[in-house]
Write a protein that holds these residues in place. Sequence first.
Motif, mmCIF file in Angstrom:
data_model
loop_
_atom_site.group_PDB
_atom_site.id
_atom_site.type_symbol
_atom_site.label_atom_id
_atom_site.label_comp_id
_atom_site.label_asym_id
_atom_site.label_seq_id
_atom_site.Cartn_x
_atom_site.Cartn_y
_atom_site.Cartn_z
ATOM 1 N N ALA A 188 -42.744 110.794 23.398
ATOM 2 C CA ALA A 188 -43.342 109.567 22.874
ATOM 3 C C ALA A 188 -44.857 109.709 22.811
ATOM 4 C CB ALA A 188 -42.954 108.375 23.733
ATOM 5 N N GLY A 189 -45.432 109.341 21.683
ATOM 6 C CA GLY A 189 -46.868 109.434 21.463
ATOM 7 C C GLY A 189 -47.291 110.708 20.768
ATOM 8 N N GLY A 190 -46.380 111.671 20.662
ATOM 9 C CA GLY A 190 -46.715 112.950 20.037
ATOM 10 C C GLY A 190 -46.615 112.901 18.521
ATOM 11 N N SER A 191 -47.402 113.752 17.872
ATOM 12 C CA SER A 191 -47.326 113.871 16.417
ATOM 13 C C SER A 191 -45.948 114.370 16.017
ATOM 14 C CB SER A 191 -48.387 114.847 15.912
ATOM 15 O OG SER A 191 -49.667 114.354 16.171
ATOM 16 N N LEU A 192 -45.518 114.004 14.834
ATOM 17 C CA LEU A 192 -44.210 114.436 14.360
ATOM 18 C C LEU A 192 -44.257 115.900 13.948
ATOM 19 C CD1 LEU A 192 -43.192 111.373 12.167
ATOM 20 C CD2 LEU A 192 -42.522 111.874 14.518
ATOM 21 N N PRO A 193 -43.420 116.741 14.540
ATOM 22 C CA PRO A 193 -43.404 118.153 14.184
ATOM 23 C C PRO A 193 -43.037 118.354 12.714
ATOM 24 C CG PRO A 193 -41.948 117.707 16.045
ATOM 25 C CD PRO A 193 -42.425 116.402 15.533
ATOM 26 N N GLY A 194 -43.733 119.248 12.059
ATOM 27 C CA GLY A 194 -43.427 119.561 10.678
ATOM 28 C C GLY A 194 -43.946 118.552 9.667
ATOM 29 N N VAL A 195 -44.635 117.519 10.118
ATOM 30 C CA VAL A 195 -45.172 116.511 9.208
ATOM 31 C C VAL A 195 -46.654 116.789 9.002
ATOM 32 C CG1 VAL A 195 -45.637 114.057 8.856
ATOM 33 C CG2 VAL A 195 -43.481 114.793 9.903
ATOM 34 N N ASN A 196 -47.020 117.118 7.771
ATOM 35 C CA ASN A 196 -48.405 117.409 7.425
ATOM 36 C C ASN A 196 -48.870 116.339 6.445
ATOM 37 O OD1 ASN A 196 -50.855 118.360 6.553
ATOM 38 N ND2 ASN A 196 -50.127 120.394 6.018
ATOM 39 N N LEU A 197 -49.782 115.487 6.876
ATOM 40 C CA LEU A 197 -50.253 114.385 6.042
ATOM 41 C C LEU A 197 -51.516 114.733 5.257
ATOM 42 C CD1 LEU A 197 -49.658 111.436 8.526
ATOM 43 C CD2 LEU A 197 -48.145 112.290 6.735
ATOM 44 N N ALA A 198 -51.984 115.969 5.392
ATOM 45 C CA ALA A 198 -53.184 116.387 4.658
ATOM 46 C C ALA A 198 -52.943 116.240 3.154
ATOM 47 C CB ALA A 198 -53.534 117.831 4.994
ATOM 48 N N GLY A 199 -53.910 115.671 2.462
ATOM 49 C CA GLY A 199 -53.809 115.507 1.025
ATOM 50 C C GLY A 199 -53.208 114.183 0.581
ATOM 51 N N TYR A 200 -52.658 113.413 1.509
ATOM 52 C CA TYR A 200 -52.116 112.102 1.164
ATOM 53 C C TYR A 200 -53.228 111.056 1.242
ATOM 54 C CZ TYR A 200 -47.368 113.884 1.353
ATOM 55 O OH TYR A 200 -46.220 114.588 1.120
ATOM 56 N N ARG A 201 -53.344 110.208 0.228
ATOM 57 C CA ARG A 201 -54.396 109.192 0.212
ATOM 58 C C ARG A 201 -54.061 107.992 1.087
ATOM 59 N NH1 ARG A 201 -55.482 107.450 -5.723
ATOM 60 N NH2 ARG A 201 -53.326 106.887 -5.444
ATOM 61 N N THR A 202 -52.801 107.720 1.274
ATOM 62 C CA THR A 202 -52.384 106.506 1.970
ATOM 63 C C THR A 202 -52.061 106.741 3.443
ATOM 64 O OG1 THR A 202 -51.563 105.587 -0.095
ATOM 65 C CG2 THR A 202 -50.716 104.612 1.920
ATOM 66 N N PHE A 203 -51.380 107.823 3.759
ATOM 67 C CA PHE A 203 -50.954 108.073 5.138
ATOM 68 C C PHE A 203 -52.080 108.652 5.976
ATOM 69 C CE2 PHE A 203 -46.743 108.908 2.881
ATOM 70 C CZ PHE A 203 -46.364 107.593 2.990
ATOM 71 N N ARG A 204 -52.215 108.153 7.208
ATOM 72 C CA ARG A 204 -53.255 108.623 8.113
ATOM 73 C C ARG A 204 -52.712 109.313 9.363
ATOM 74 N NH1 ARG A 204 -55.862 107.879 4.064
ATOM 75 N NH2 ARG A 204 -57.586 106.427 3.847
ATOM 76 N N ASP A 205 -51.554 108.865 9.857
ATOM 77 C CA ASP A 205 -51.030 109.377 11.122
ATOM 78 C C ASP A 205 -49.548 109.073 11.210
ATOM 79 O OD1 ASP A 205 -51.132 110.540 13.643
ATOM 80 O OD2 ASP A 205 -52.369 108.978 14.542
ATOM 81 N N ALA A 206 -48.780 109.924 11.875
ATOM 82 C CA ALA A 206 -47.354 109.703 12.104
ATOM 83 C C ALA A 206 -47.015 110.215 13.496
ATOM 84 C CB ALA A 206 -46.523 110.419 11.045
#
Length: 111
Positions: A54-72
């Motif tokens: 809990a609290g960790g970044s989602l493995p395999g999720v790369n949000l670089a380049g997305y204008r809307t998403f900031r964190d998962a």
Amino acid sequence: MNGPAAGYDVHYVGNVYADGSGQLVPLSGGAKLQIVLKAPSYDQSGRPTYSQTAGGSLPGVNLAGYRTFRDARFAGSFEGQSTIGLGVRARLPFRVFKLDDRVVLDVAHFW
């Protein structure tokens, strides 16, 4: 927005908290979406089927380049449900739907 009883619940919240412990899950972004899947991340014996804390970044999720998403981030799994926090740049319209064995969250780029 609510899905079927055995499916999902997605809505904007002030903060996302870890399932079970209630600890704050820090998320970047101007708004936070809480995604609750009505499915545990452990099997009937209690063994994890998803190896993240809990609290960790989602493995395999790369949000670089997305204008809307900031964190998962994973917010845990407790009593038959699993929660994910999604930080977005603003409180934008969204829709949720199911495709076969997955839930799709579509967040607009603008109002």
